[in-house]
Design a protein around this motif. Sequence first.
Motif, PDB file in Angstrom:
ATOM      1  N   ALA A   1      52.239  41.024  55.882  1.00 44.72           N
ATOM      2  CA  ALA A   1      53.671  41.316  55.753  1.00 44.72           C
ATOM      3  C   ALA A   1      54.368  41.206  57.102  1.00 44.72           C
ATOM      4  O   ALA A   1      55.509  40.723  57.185  1.00 44.72           O
ATOM      5  CB  ALA A   1      53.869  42.711  55.159  1.00 44.72           C
ATOM      6  N   ARG A   2      53.722  41.621  58.157  1.00 42.14           N
ATOM      7  CA  ARG A   2      54.332  41.554  59.489  1.00 42.14           C
ATOM      8  C   ARG A   2      54.494  40.105  59.947  1.00 42.14           C
ATOM      9  O   ARG A   2      55.507  39.741  60.564  1.00 42.14           O
ATOM     10  CB  ARG A   2      53.498  42.353  60.489  1.00 42.14           C
ATOM     11  CG  ARG A   2      53.438  43.838  60.176  1.00 42.14           C
ATOM     12  CD  ARG A   2      52.558  44.585  61.160  1.00 42.14           C
ATOM     13  NE  ARG A   2      53.112  44.572  62.511  1.00 42.14           N
ATOM     14  CZ  ARG A   2      54.068  45.387  62.929  1.00 42.14           C
ATOM     15  NH1 ARG A   2      54.591  46.279  62.097  1.00 42.14           N
ATOM     16  NH2 ARG A   2      54.509  45.333  64.170  1.00 42.14           N
ATOM     17  N   LEU A   3      53.525  39.270  59.656  1.00 37.42           N
ATOM     18  CA  LEU A   3      53.646  37.856  60.002  1.00 37.42           C
ATOM     19  C   LEU A   3      54.797  37.213  59.238  1.00 37.42           C
ATOM     20  O   LEU A   3      55.581  36.445  59.808  1.00 37.42           O
ATOM     21  CB  LEU A   3      52.343  37.130  59.685  1.00 37.42           C
ATOM     22  CG  LEU A   3      52.369  35.598  59.882  1.00 37.42           C
ATOM     23  CD1 LEU A   3      52.608  35.251  61.347  1.00 37.42           C
ATOM     24  CD2 LEU A   3      51.074  34.976  59.371  1.00 37.42           C
ATOM     25  N   PHE A   4      54.898  37.546  57.959  1.00 39.46           N
ATOM     26  CA  PHE A   4      55.927  36.925  57.123  1.00 39.46           C
ATOM     27  C   PHE A   4      57.327  37.461  57.407  1.00 39.46           C
ATOM     28  O   PHE A   4      58.292  37.002  56.806  1.00 39.46           O
ATOM     29  CB  PHE A   4      55.577  37.104  55.643  1.00 39.46           C
ATOM     30  CG  PHE A   4      54.377  36.298  55.222  1.00 39.46           C
ATOM     31  CD1 PHE A   4      54.085  35.094  55.836  1.00 39.46           C
ATOM     32  CD2 PHE A   4      53.535  36.752  54.215  1.00 39.46           C
ATOM     33  CE1 PHE A   4      52.980  34.346  55.461  1.00 39.46           C
ATOM     34  CE2 PHE A   4      52.441  36.012  53.831  1.00 39.46           C
ATOM     35  CZ  PHE A   4      52.158  34.801  54.460  1.00 39.46           C
ATOM     36  N   GLN A   5      57.447  38.420  58.313  1.00 41.94           N
ATOM     37  CA  GLN A   5      58.775  38.824  58.772  1.00 41.94           C
ATOM     38  C   GLN A   5      59.413  37.743  59.653  1.00 41.94           C
ATOM     39  O   GLN A   5      60.614  37.793  59.931  1.00 41.94           O
ATOM     40  CB  GLN A   5      58.704  40.140  59.550  1.00 41.94           C
ATOM     41  CG  GLN A   5      58.522  41.373  58.680  1.00 41.94           C
ATOM     42  CD  GLN A   5      59.691  41.598  57.743  1.00 41.94           C
ATOM     43  OE1 GLN A   5      59.684  41.158  56.589  1.00 41.94           O
ATOM     44  NE2 GLN A   5      60.725  42.264  58.233  1.00 41.94           N
ATOM     45  N   GLY A   6      58.616  36.779  60.079  1.00 47.95           N
ATOM     46  CA  GLY A   6      59.156  35.710  60.912  1.00 47.95           C
ATOM     47  C   GLY A   6      59.459  34.429  60.160  1.00 47.95           C
ATOM     48  O   GLY A   6      60.063  33.508  60.723  1.00 47.95           O
ATOM     49  N   THR A   7      59.061  34.349  58.881  1.00 47.59           N
ATOM     50  CA  THR A   7      59.234  33.095  58.146  1.00 47.59           C
ATOM     51  C   THR A   7      60.700  32.827  57.800  1.00 47.59           C
ATOM     52  O   THR A   7      61.099  31.667  57.660  1.00 47.59           O
ATOM     53  CB  THR A   7      58.389  33.100  56.866  1.00 47.59           C
ATOM     54  OG1 THR A   7      58.643  34.316  56.136  1.00 47.59           O
ATOM     55  CG2 THR A   7      56.905  33.035  57.195  1.00 47.59           C
TER      56      THR A   7
ATOM     57  N   SER B   1      68.761  33.703  68.194  1.00 42.61           N
ATOM     58  CA  SER B   1      69.042  35.030  68.743  1.00 42.61           C
ATOM     59  C   SER B   1      67.977  36.037  68.334  1.00 42.61           C
ATOM     60  O   SER B   1      67.676  36.972  69.084  1.00 42.61           O
ATOM     61  CB  SER B   1      70.423  35.505  68.290  1.00 42.61           C
ATOM     62  OG  SER B   1      70.502  35.573  66.875  1.00 42.61           O
ATOM     63  N   GLN B   2      67.372  35.847  67.158  1.00 45.05           N
ATOM     64  CA  GLN B   2      66.333  36.771  66.708  1.00 45.05           C
ATOM     65  C   GLN B   2      65.080  36.685  67.576  1.00 45.05           C
ATOM     66  O   GLN B   2      64.331  37.659  67.678  1.00 45.05           O
ATOM     67  CB  GLN B   2      65.965  36.486  65.248  1.00 45.05           C
ATOM     68  CG  GLN B   2      67.046  36.879  64.258  1.00 45.05           C
ATOM     69  CD  GLN B   2      66.595  36.683  62.828  1.00 45.05           C
ATOM     70  OE1 GLN B   2      65.646  37.325  62.362  1.00 45.05           O
ATOM     71  NE2 GLN B   2      67.250  35.791  62.124  1.00 45.05           N
ATOM     72  N   VAL B   3      64.847  35.532  68.182  1.00 44.77           N
ATOM     73  CA  VAL B   3      63.687  35.402  69.068  1.00 44.77           C
ATOM     74  C   VAL B   3      63.866  36.297  70.292  1.00 44.77           C
ATOM     75  O   VAL B   3      62.936  37.004  70.712  1.00 44.77           O
ATOM     76  CB  VAL B   3      63.495  33.932  69.488  1.00 44.77           C
ATOM     77  CG1 VAL B   3      62.356  33.813  70.501  1.00 44.77           C
ATOM     78  CG2 VAL B   3      63.210  33.059  68.272  1.00 44.77           C
TER      79      VAL B   3
ATOM     80  N   GLY C   1      60.157  40.193  65.979  1.00 44.05           N
ATOM     81  CA  GLY C   1      59.314  41.041  66.811  1.00 44.05           C
ATOM     82  C   GLY C   1      58.031  41.441  66.098  1.00 44.05           C
ATOM     83  O   GLY C   1      56.953  41.487  66.711  1.00 44.05           O
ATOM     84  N   MET C   2      58.114  41.716  64.799  1.00 42.33           N
ATOM     85  CA  MET C   2      56.918  42.052  64.026  1.00 42.33           C
ATOM     86  C   MET C   2      55.966  40.865  63.969  1.00 42.33           C
ATOM     87  O   MET C   2      54.739  41.019  64.091  1.00 42.33           O
ATOM     88  CB  MET C   2      57.305  42.471  62.611  1.00 42.33           C
ATOM     89  CG  MET C   2      58.080  43.768  62.527  1.00 42.33           C
ATOM     90  SD  MET C   2      58.402  44.222  60.794  1.00 42.33           S
ATOM     91  CE  MET C   2      59.559  45.583  61.019  1.00 42.33           C
ATOM     92  N   ALA C   3      56.526  39.666  63.770  1.00 42.95           N
ATOM     93  CA  ALA C   3      55.681  38.472  63.728  1.00 42.95           C
ATOM     94  C   ALA C   3      55.028  38.224  65.080  1.00 42.95           C
ATOM     95  O   ALA C   3      53.856  37.831  65.159  1.00 42.95           O
ATOM     96  CB  ALA C   3      56.518  37.267  63.309  1.00 42.95           C
ATOM     97  N   MET C   4      55.768  38.471  66.156  1.00 40.01           N
ATOM     98  CA  MET C   4      55.195  38.318  67.506  1.00 40.01           C
ATOM     99  C   MET C   4      54.016  39.257  67.701  1.00 40.01           C
ATOM    100  O   MET C   4      52.971  38.875  68.249  1.00 40.01           O
ATOM    101  CB  MET C   4      56.263  38.607  68.562  1.00 40.01           C
ATOM    102  CG  MET C   4      57.325  37.541  68.715  1.00 40.01           C
ATOM    103  SD  MET C   4      58.565  38.041  69.962  1.00 40.01           S
ATOM    104  CE  MET C   4      59.475  36.497  70.161  1.00 40.01           C
ATOM    105  N   ASP C   5      54.173  40.488  67.246  1.00 38.34           N
ATOM    106  CA  ASP C   5      53.087  41.457  67.404  1.00 38.34           C
ATOM    107  C   ASP C   5      51.884  41.074  66.561  1.00 38.34           C
ATOM    108  O   ASP C   5      50.729  41.245  66.993  1.00 38.34           O
ATOM    109  CB  ASP C   5      53.585  42.854  67.029  1.00 38.34           C
ATOM    110  CG  ASP C   5      54.530  43.421  68.068  1.00 38.34           C
ATOM    111  OD1 ASP C   5      54.597  42.862  69.182  1.00 38.34           O
ATOM    112  OD2 ASP C   5      55.230  44.406  67.771  1.00 38.34           O
ATOM    113  N   TYR C   6      52.122  40.565  65.351  1.00 37.24           N
ATOM    114  CA  TYR C   6      51.007  40.139  64.501  1.00 37.24           C
ATOM    115  C   TYR C   6      50.223  39.019  65.178  1.00 37.24           C
ATOM    116  O   TYR C   6      48.985  38.974  65.111  1.00 37.24           O
ATOM    117  CB  TYR C   6      51.520  39.663  63.143  1.00 37.24           C
ATOM    118  CG  TYR C   6      50.418  39.176  62.229  1.00 37.24           C
ATOM    119  CD1 TYR C   6      49.761  40.057  61.377  1.00 37.24           C
ATOM    120  CD2 TYR C   6      50.013  37.831  62.225  1.00 37.24           C
ATOM    121  CE1 TYR C   6      48.728  39.615  60.553  1.00 37.24           C
ATOM    122  CE2 TYR C   6      48.997  37.388  61.417  1.00 37.24           C
ATOM    123  CZ  TYR C   6      48.357  38.286  60.570  1.00 37.24           C
ATOM    124  OH  TYR C   6      47.332  37.849  59.759  1.00 37.24           O
TER     125      TYR C   6
END
Length: 297
Positions: free
Chosen positions: A98-104, A148-150, A162-167
């Motif tokens: 789920a954390r990875l897919f916060q970046g999709t 901007s989200q990056v 940020g969640m995807a970055m942490d994953y």
Amino acid sequence: MRADAGPIAMLFAILVLIGPLILGLVGWSRRGGRRDGAVAGPWDWQLTIGSALLYALAFELLFLVQELFLVIPKALVPGLHPTLYHNNHDWTGDNPLARLFQGTGALAILLVGLAALFALRGNRAPASATGRVALIWVAFAGLFQSISQVVVGAILPQNDVGMAMDYLGLDAPMHWAAALVALVAIVAVAFALMRPLLSLAPNECRTVTIFRVATVPAILGTAIIIPFRVPGSIDQVLLVPVAVAIIGMGFIQSGAWRSTPLPATAPAGRLNLGRLTILTMVMLAFFQLVLRPGINF
């Protein structure tokens, strides 16, 4: 905020708030206080208002694409049950993916924005006024919402990216690298969108043209966006649309003077305000009547 993200946040604020001011002052000094380009003609309010409606439509369409690409990947993962809303999404269950897919979602609208920007280059730009303005704002919304989200993800771990970055296990140097690339991309995209915007009125003063066809429409369009997003928290309803408009339009308006003059390639036809208003109302009804209660995936 991440422990080491203070300098990134400061650099982001300086770029967004001070950068356009410096760029505008440089242009003013080089022109010696004179207007750039041709003399400004009468204000085409039909183009301004139509551009504002298309700005709002593009913004909410790209927001919907982002949310769809946040919920659909989660719906395909065992144990996750996402719900799509008019201004957000949520899910029940638990799965590390789920954390990875916060970046999709940001990735999806980045690709849409890049495709729209590519379609505006050279002779590929639509000949009709409606098609060209719509494509400009799709590129604007997709790119500035995602890029901007990056930067925000490098500052706030609870942000979607940020969640995807942490994953992915990105460390502090990688956060810095991602943020710096995104900051450069913000300026590059703003410069890339100047010429398509100026093509809407190619024989007039460049700074005035951008103000009429882009800056004022972005302000009016942001006001139109708010009813799509209420009720909700202040960041969902107001902060995100205002931030995207400021981040995108700052360099576009202040840097209009540096864009090379365009040949007389104004698009054909006029924006139909009646049709655009009806389309906006239909989309608003969809957001408030269908999405607001929530759609389970």
